[in-house]
Design a protein around this motif. Structure first.
Motif, mmCIF file in Angstrom:
data_model
loop_
_atom_site.group_PDB
_atom_site.id
_atom_site.type_symbol
_atom_site.label_atom_id
_atom_site.label_comp_id
_atom_site.label_asym_id
_atom_site.label_seq_id
_atom_site.Cartn_x
_atom_site.Cartn_y
_atom_site.Cartn_z
ATOM 1 N N LEU A 94 0.723 -1.079 0.001
ATOM 2 C CA LEU A 94 -0.069 -0.077 -0.002
ATOM 3 C C LEU A 94 0.915 1.307 -0.042
ATOM 4 C CD1 LEU A 94 -2.834 -0.953 2.612
ATOM 5 C CD2 LEU A 94 -3.102 -0.318 0.101
ATOM 6 N N LEU A 95 1.982 1.325 0.875
ATOM 7 C CA LEU A 95 2.874 2.440 0.827
ATOM 8 C C LEU A 95 3.587 2.492 -0.613
ATOM 9 C CD1 LEU A 95 4.522 4.532 2.095
ATOM 10 C CD2 LEU A 95 6.212 2.887 2.996
ATOM 11 N N ALA A 96 3.939 1.518 -1.256
ATOM 12 C CA ALA A 96 4.560 1.746 -2.420
ATOM 13 C C ALA A 96 3.505 2.140 -3.402
ATOM 14 C CB ALA A 96 5.005 0.152 -3.146
ATOM 15 N N TYR A 97 2.327 1.549 -3.585
ATOM 16 C CA TYR A 97 1.241 1.864 -4.489
ATOM 17 C C TYR A 97 0.969 3.492 -4.316
ATOM 18 C CZ TYR A 97 -3.064 1.079 -7.428
ATOM 19 O OH TYR A 97 -3.578 0.843 -8.399
ATOM 20 N N THR A 98 0.706 3.876 -3.132
ATOM 21 C CA THR A 98 0.582 5.260 -2.749
ATOM 22 C C THR A 98 1.421 6.234 -3.555
ATOM 23 O OG1 THR A 98 -0.482 4.752 -0.795
ATOM 24 C CG2 THR A 98 0.041 6.903 -1.102
ATOM 25 N N LEU A 99 2.901 5.546 -3.487
ATOM 26 C CA LEU A 99 4.122 6.521 -4.141
ATOM 27 C C LEU A 99 4.040 6.360 -5.426
ATOM 28 C CD1 LEU A 99 6.310 5.757 -0.923
ATOM 29 C CD2 LEU A 99 5.487 8.049 -1.626
ATOM 30 N N GLY A 100 3.423 5.608 -5.986
ATOM 31 C CA GLY A 100 3.372 5.225 -7.774
ATOM 32 C C GLY A 100 4.083 4.046 -8.030
ATOM 33 N N GLY A 101 4.330 3.285 -7.106
ATOM 34 C CA GLY A 101 4.937 1.789 -7.377
ATOM 35 C C GLY A 101 3.900 0.878 -7.795
ATOM 36 N N SER A 102 3.812 0.391 -9.073
ATOM 37 C CA SER A 102 2.665 -0.672 -9.419
ATOM 38 C C SER A 102 2.806 -2.187 -8.640
ATOM 39 C CB SER A 102 2.726 -0.903 -11.006
ATOM 40 O OG SER A 102 2.697 0.526 -11.553
ATOM 41 N N PRO A 103 1.870 -2.597 -8.088
ATOM 42 C CA PRO A 103 1.714 -3.805 -7.518
ATOM 43 C C PRO A 103 1.447 -4.923 -8.700
ATOM 44 C CG PRO A 103 -0.399 -2.872 -7.448
ATOM 45 C CD PRO A 103 0.594 -1.688 -8.027
ATOM 46 N N ARG A 104 2.052 -6.059 -8.471
ATOM 47 C CA ARG A 104 1.707 -7.189 -9.520
ATOM 48 C C ARG A 104 2.032 -8.566 -8.621
ATOM 49 N NH1 ARG A 104 7.421 -8.080 -10.435
ATOM 50 N NH2 ARG A 104 8.685 -6.269 -10.051
ATOM 51 N N SER A 105 1.521 -9.512 -9.292
ATOM 52 C CA SER A 105 1.585 -11.094 -8.844
ATOM 53 C C SER A 105 2.925 -11.534 -9.048
ATOM 54 C CB SER A 105 0.713 -11.812 -9.414
ATOM 55 O OG SER A 105 -0.671 -11.366 -9.628
ATOM 56 N N MET A 106 3.445 -12.174 -8.140
ATOM 57 C CA MET A 106 4.824 -12.796 -8.369
ATOM 58 C C MET A 106 4.762 -14.057 -9.019
ATOM 59 S SD MET A 106 6.052 -12.229 -4.222
ATOM 60 C CE MET A 106 7.624 -13.315 -4.684
ATOM 61 N N LYS A 107 5.909 -14.618 -9.717
ATOM 62 C CA LYS A 107 5.779 -15.628 -10.549
ATOM 63 C C LYS A 107 5.745 -16.761 -9.521
ATOM 64 C CE LYS A 107 8.471 -13.753 -14.253
ATOM 65 N NZ LYS A 107 9.801 -14.059 -15.002
ATOM 66 N N GLU A 108 6.507 -16.703 -8.304
ATOM 67 C CA GLU A 108 6.414 -17.720 -7.343
ATOM 68 C C GLU A 108 6.173 -17.172 -5.964
ATOM 69 O OE1 GLU A 108 9.882 -20.055 -5.026
ATOM 70 O OE2 GLU A 108 9.921 -20.160 -7.350
ATOM 71 N N TRP A 109 5.069 -17.716 -5.231
ATOM 72 C CA TRP A 109 4.951 -17.099 -3.904
ATOM 73 C C TRP A 109 6.232 -17.193 -2.817
ATOM 74 C CZ3 TRP A 109 -0.339 -16.427 -0.969
ATOM 75 C CH2 TRP A 109 -1.197 -16.178 -1.834
ATOM 76 N N GLU A 110 6.144 -16.404 -1.764
ATOM 77 C CA GLU A 110 7.109 -16.795 -0.694
ATOM 78 C C GLU A 110 6.297 -17.239 0.393
ATOM 79 O OE1 GLU A 110 11.050 -14.383 -1.534
ATOM 80 O OE2 GLU A 110 9.458 -13.085 -0.648
ATOM 81 N N ILE A 111 6.337 -18.285 0.715
ATOM 82 C CA ILE A 111 5.578 -18.845 1.968
ATOM 83 C C ILE A 111 7.027 -19.530 2.826
ATOM 84 C CG2 ILE A 111 3.912 -20.172 3.141
ATOM 85 C CD1 ILE A 111 2.015 -19.703 0.775
ATOM 86 N N GLY A 112 6.947 -19.148 4.059
ATOM 87 C CA GLY A 112 8.084 -20.116 4.903
ATOM 88 C C GLY A 112 9.337 -18.937 4.941
ATOM 89 N N TRP A 113 10.339 -19.528 5.302
ATOM 90 C CA TRP A 113 11.509 -18.852 5.458
ATOM 91 C C TRP A 113 12.718 -18.742 4.157
ATOM 92 C CZ3 TRP A 113 12.465 -16.993 10.314
ATOM 93 C CH2 TRP A 113 11.560 -17.278 11.169
ATOM 94 N N TYR A 114 13.039 -17.619 4.041
ATOM 95 C CA TYR A 114 13.897 -17.041 3.067
ATOM 96 C C TYR A 114 14.990 -16.053 3.585
ATOM 97 C CZ TYR A 114 10.272 -18.837 -0.290
ATOM 98 O OH TYR A 114 9.532 -19.549 -0.924
ATOM 99 N N ASP A 115 16.029 -16.177 2.868
ATOM 100 C CA ASP A 115 17.119 -15.171 3.149
ATOM 101 C C ASP A 115 16.611 -13.739 2.810
ATOM 102 O OD1 ASP A 115 18.634 -16.775 4.725
ATOM 103 O OD2 ASP A 115 20.094 -17.279 3.053
#
Length: 248
Positions: A94-115
């Protein structure tokens, strides 16, 4: 003592580790719960900070969830006043979208632990200077955003380039869930609506695997959470007495 407004979208996504940090500093918390009151019209003008939490909505669904438009208006006001703003997951989008950054779907979800990996700009940022090297953090999202013009790119992961940013002196967006403790993560892993997403989109194993990883990694995540959120809250000051004010 500061007054902090918090936008919440679902019961299972509260402040988490941020709650005791705010209360121990003597700050007053006011939740605006859009799940319970989607027609709420909060007034940010008398508050000293704004925190926007996660949720299942997408930032460009204002036609389906009109409160998202209300939230972005509040974000705009907070940015004009240059009060501290912290957006987490949906809040970051929402912060990014308010500032003009377009939201979009990811090719691969992130669910779990990532670096979470620092960028070359992290070391000089007041909050992200604590992220010295890749660090495991908990993720749960299938959306991302383009970096807003003028924002400082602060973190990435192997599957999501725009993990964190700062805009202006003290507005931060974090895609990851540093606010979660082990109890909250296990709660997510037991809720039917979360398990639907997990079974359909997780690339890192089932609920049992993530629970085991959480038990192993949550201590390191909690330490980073304390350091980074502590830096974010510094501008709000410390309490002047031992009295802790209740939320209202």
């Amino acid at each position: 003592m500061a007054k902090v407004m918090v936008f919440q979208h679902v019961p299972a996504e509260p402040l988490g580790t941020l709650d005791p940090m705010l209360r121990n500093r003597g700050h007053r918390i006011r939740y605006v719960n859009f799940h319970r009151d989607p027609d709420a019209r909060p007034d940010i003008s008398r508050y000293d900070a704004l925190i926007i939490l996660g949720g299942p909505q997408m930032p460009d669904q204002g036609d389906i969830h009109p409160h998202l438009n209300v939230e972005m208006t509040c974000i705009e006001e907070a940015l004009k006043r240059e009060i501290p703003v912290l957006g987490i997951c949906l809040g970051a989008q929402l912060l990014a979208y308010t500032l003009g950054g377009s939201p979009r779907s990811m090719k691969e979800w992130e669910i779990g632990w990532y670096d979470l990996e620092p960028t070359h700009l992290s070391a000089t940022d007041p909050m992200f200077c604590a992220l010295l090297q890749p660090h495991p953090v908990f993720q749960w999202h299938g959306y991302t955003f383009d970096m807003p013009e003028g924002a400082v790119h602060l973190a990435r992961s192997s599957t999501c380039e725009n993990q964190a940013f700062r805009y202006g002196p003290n507005a931060y967006g974090l895609q990851c869930h540093l606010e979660l403790d082990e109890r909250l993560i296990n709660r997510w892993l037991s809720l039917p609506e979360y398990l639907v997403d997990l079974e359909a989109n997780c690339q890192r194993g089932d609920a049992k695997v993530i629970q085991q990883q959480t038990h192993q990694l949550i201590g390191r995540s909690a330490k980073l959470s304390f350091e980074m959120f502590g830096q974010f809250l510094r501008s709000l000051g410390e309490r002047r007495s031992r009295h802790v004010f209740p939320s209202r």
